[in-house]
Structures are given as structure tokens and as C-alpha cells.
Write a protein that holds these residues in place. Structure first.
Motif, PDB file in Angstrom:
ATOM      1  N   ARG A  39       0.830  -1.199   0.000  1.00 18.35           N
ATOM      2  CA  ARG A  39       0.000   0.000   0.000  1.00 18.35           C
ATOM      3  C   ARG A  39       0.869   1.256   0.000  1.00 18.35           C
ATOM      4  N   GLU A  90      -9.828   6.358  -2.525  1.00 15.97           N
ATOM      5  CA  GLU A  90      -8.712   5.486  -2.847  1.00 15.97           C
ATOM      6  C   GLU A  90      -8.911   4.925  -4.248  1.00 15.97           C
ATOM      7  N   ARG A  92      -6.760   3.563  -8.234  1.00 14.12           N
ATOM      8  CA  ARG A  92      -5.589   3.318  -9.055  1.00 14.12           C
ATOM      9  C   ARG A  92      -5.865   3.793 -10.471  1.00 14.12           C
ATOM     10  N   GLU A 136     -10.372  -6.594 -10.031  1.00  9.49           N
ATOM     11  CA  GLU A 136      -9.179  -6.488 -10.850  1.00  9.49           C
ATOM     12  C   GLU A 136      -9.416  -7.236 -12.157  1.00  9.49           C
ATOM     13  N   TRP A 296       3.827   2.637  -4.398  1.00 10.82           N
ATOM     14  CA  TRP A 296       2.562   2.930  -5.058  1.00 10.82           C
ATOM     15  C   TRP A 296       2.708   3.009  -6.573  1.00 10.82           C
ATOM     16  N   GLU A 324       1.295   1.653 -13.507  1.00 11.89           N
ATOM     17  CA  GLU A 324       0.129   1.693 -12.631  1.00 11.89           C
ATOM     18  C   GLU A 324       0.442   2.512 -11.391  1.00 11.89           C
ATOM     19  N   TYR A 326      -1.096   4.006  -7.678  1.00 13.28           N
ATOM     20  CA  TYR A 326      -2.084   3.886  -6.606  1.00 13.28           C
ATOM     21  C   TYR A 326      -2.090   5.158  -5.774  1.00 13.28           C
ATOM     22  N   TYR A 327      -3.245   5.508  -5.246  1.00  7.79           N
ATOM     23  CA  TYR A 327      -3.310   6.641  -4.322  1.00  7.79           C
ATOM     24  C   TYR A 327      -4.311   6.303  -3.226  1.00  7.79           C
ATOM     25  N   TYR A 330      -5.508   2.168  -0.884  1.00  7.81           N
ATOM     26  CA  TYR A 330      -6.220   1.397  -1.894  1.00  7.81           C
ATOM     27  C   TYR A 330      -6.530   0.000  -1.391  1.00  7.81           C
TER      28      TYR A 330
END
Length: 332
Positions: A39, A90, A92, A136, A296, A324, A326-327, A330
């Protein structure tokens, strides 16, 4: 443990409840430890002196999305309550280029956003996605069924749950090019032992133009002592417009290489029950995934060979290149 174990296995994890077996508790604890590895850092854990412009961009994105979430949640807050201040977003964003023989311009953009609404006691989420499947989706873009191309459109929905860890959820939203839809899904996980587990789910939905549809699926997963993962995915889709079923079967094997990289070997097949029970497409691939610089930020390289019925099953060779981001925290 590889940085990919959680992302590869997270769909087979359901929050523990008091009546889970001890083996399920141990399995969840192990994956939560991995969760800490993959994460993103909270914004305040990256020291300013070490933060690059890209770190600051990711932190700014997270903070901006959180502010939007709090503003949205404030509409539902009762007078005198400040629960909306805990609202978080959250998600991606994944951008890919998947050139192959006979199609060199295949681009793929996927995104997922979830907004938790504490003012509604965390029973309602706001979901925004590039299509109506919030799980996913790791298949290459070229194999996604064109007859379901209406799925490949921006979808926004409210998801209702009785509790945060409930297996049953309901959605109302808009998708498939402007259609209003209702969807109900039951999804749960069963652990046979510390190594074997199964995810099963069933859902039914209704779209204003596409009418009724249903899906059912089951995935079996084995994780050995060296963190190698074997998974067998099965899924069936019923389509009211064509009155047939689409089926998908997939074999996956994950091999950790280092603490921040792994290879996922994949065999994917898809077919339809009409006209006749026929195979429509299949492919084999080896996907290399790594995050050497930031927890991330992920990179992927996936060479593949694809066979399509519409191309007379002539082999098409290609490679998928993806990045990719992420923020937030997630965990879709």
C-alpha cells in the motif's frame, strides 16, 4: 514475501469475523502484513527532503481526492456531526500499450475510484470505474469480448452494504453508455486450510436497454510455503439480449523473484454456448511486475501470444507495457 502477493490474492480475502476459523485468521494476518508492504505511504510519511516531484504529485493527488470525498460526504452529514471529515478516496490508474501483430495501436486505460462515506456509517460507497466490473481485470485488452463492448464505458454507482464486511452488496448506478442499472452480488471466501482457499460469487443485474443478466464464478487458490501461488479461475456470464452464456477459464501461476518483483504465468480461454459450445479465443502470457522505486508505482511487461476465432486462430504475437499508480489506502 513478494510485493505482488496481496494484489494477486486480495480478491480471495474477506475481512475476518468472530466465527472464522483459526486458519483463516492466520491467513488474513499474513496477507495484512503483505498489505503493509504494497500500500502507498500516507502523505506525511515521506520526508520533504527525500520527496521528489513525483512523490509530491502522488501526495497532492491523494489529498485532493480526499478533500473531494469529504465535500461529498458532508451532504449526508447530520447536523452537529463531523463524521464526514473522515471520508477518504482510494484508487488506481493504469495506462498500457499492448501492440501485437495485426494491431499495433492497442491502448488500454483503466481506473478505479472508491469513496467511503462515513456520514452514512460506512454502509455506502461511491464507485467510479472505466467499466462496470470493479474487480481487478488483468486480461489483455484484445481479448475482452467485443459483444460486451458496452461494458467498456465510464460507470458511476452507489454500493450499499448492511455492514462493512457483509458478503451481500447492492448497487444502483449508470453505465454501459448511459444505461441505468441495478445489481446485487453475493461474494465470499472459504479457506480449506492454510494453503487452499476458494472465492465464490454470484450476481444478477438489470440494465434499462440490455435487460437482465447474471454472472457466477469460482476461483481456487493454493499458496505454498515459498509464496508461490497457483490459481484456477472460472466464470460464466448470461446475456439476456442474445440468450446465451459466455464462459471463461484461466490458469495462473505467480512466482516471486525478489521482494519487489514477480512473474505471473497465464493461460486464458473464452467461449460461448451459441452457436454451439465453441472456443472463441485464448492466449498465453508471462507478466513481469515490479515496483522498485515506490510502493505505489508499478511497472509491467507482459509478452503474449493470442489466438482469435475472428482471425482464424492464427497466432498474434504481442507485448503489453503498463504503468500503474495507486493513491489513498487502496483496498477495492
Amino acid at each position: 514475501m513478494s510485493c505482488l502477493i496481496l494484489l494477486f490474492c486480495s480478491s480471495l480475502v474477506v475481512e475476518d469475523t468472530s466465527n472464522r476459523t483459526m486458519s483463516h485468521h492466520r491467513e488474513a494476518d499474513a496477507e495484512l502484513k503483505t498489505d503493509e508492504i504494497v500500500r502507498p505511504f500516507p502523505p506525511d510519511t515521506v520526508e520533504n527532503k527525500d520527496a521528489s516531484w513525483f512523490d509530491r504529485w502522488q501526495q497532492s493527488l491523494t489529498q485532493s481526492m480526499d478533500n473531494t470525498a469529504r465535500q461529498l460526504d458532508s451532504f449526508f452529514a447530520v447536523e452537529g456531526s463531523d463524521a464526514y471529515k473522515d471520508a477518504r478516496a482510494e484508487g488506481r490508474v493504469r495506462l498500457g500499450w499492448e501492440p501485437r501483430t495485426r494491431d499495433m495501436s492497442e491502448l488500454d486505460l483503466k481506473f478505479r475510484i472508491r469513496v467511503k462515506l462515513p456520514a452514512l456509517k460506512d454502509r455506502v460507497d461511491l464507485l467510479l470505474s472505466d467499466d462496470d466490473d470493479y474487480d481487478e481485470d488483468d486480461t489483455i485488452n484484445a481479448v475482452r469480448d467485443q459483444s460486451l463492448s458496452s461494458r467498456e464505458s465510464t460507470t458511476i454507482a452507489l454500493r450499499f452494504k448492511k455492514s462493512d464486511d457483509s458478503s451481500l452488496s447492492h448497487r444502483i448506478g449508470t453505465g454501459r453508455r448511459g444505461q441505468i442499472y441495478l445489481k446485487s452480488r453475493y461474494r465470499d471466501t472459504y479457506s480449506f486450510n492454510q494453503n487452499w482457499s476458494m472465492l465464490y460469487d454470484a450476481e444478477a443485474y438489470y440494465y434499462t436497454r440490455d435487460e437482465f443478466g447474471a454472472e457466477v464464478g469460482a476461483s481456487f487458490q493454493h499458496v505454498n510455503e515459498t509464496d508461490h501461488v497457483f490459481r484456477f479461475n472460472n466464470r460464466y456470464y448470461y446475456r439476456d439480449l442474445s440468450e446465451d452464456w459466455m464462459w471463461r477459464h484461466e490458469l495462473q501461476f505467480l512466482q516471486p523473484l525478489t521482494n519487489d518483483s514477480a512473474v505471473i504465468y497465464n493461460l486464458f480461454t473464452e467461449g460461448f454456448t451459441k452457436p454451439g459450445n465453441r472456443l472463441d479465443q485464448y492466449y498465453v502470457s508471462a507478466r513481469y511486475r515490479t515496483n522498485p522505486h515506490r510502493e505505489w508505482l508499478f511497472y509491467e511487461v507482459e509478452p503474449f501470444v493470442l489466438w482469435l476465432r475472428e482471425e482464424d486462430f492464427k497466432p498474434s504475437y504481442g507485448v503489453a507495457l503498463r504503468i500503474e499508480v495507486y493513491y489513498g489506502k487502496y483496498h477495492l
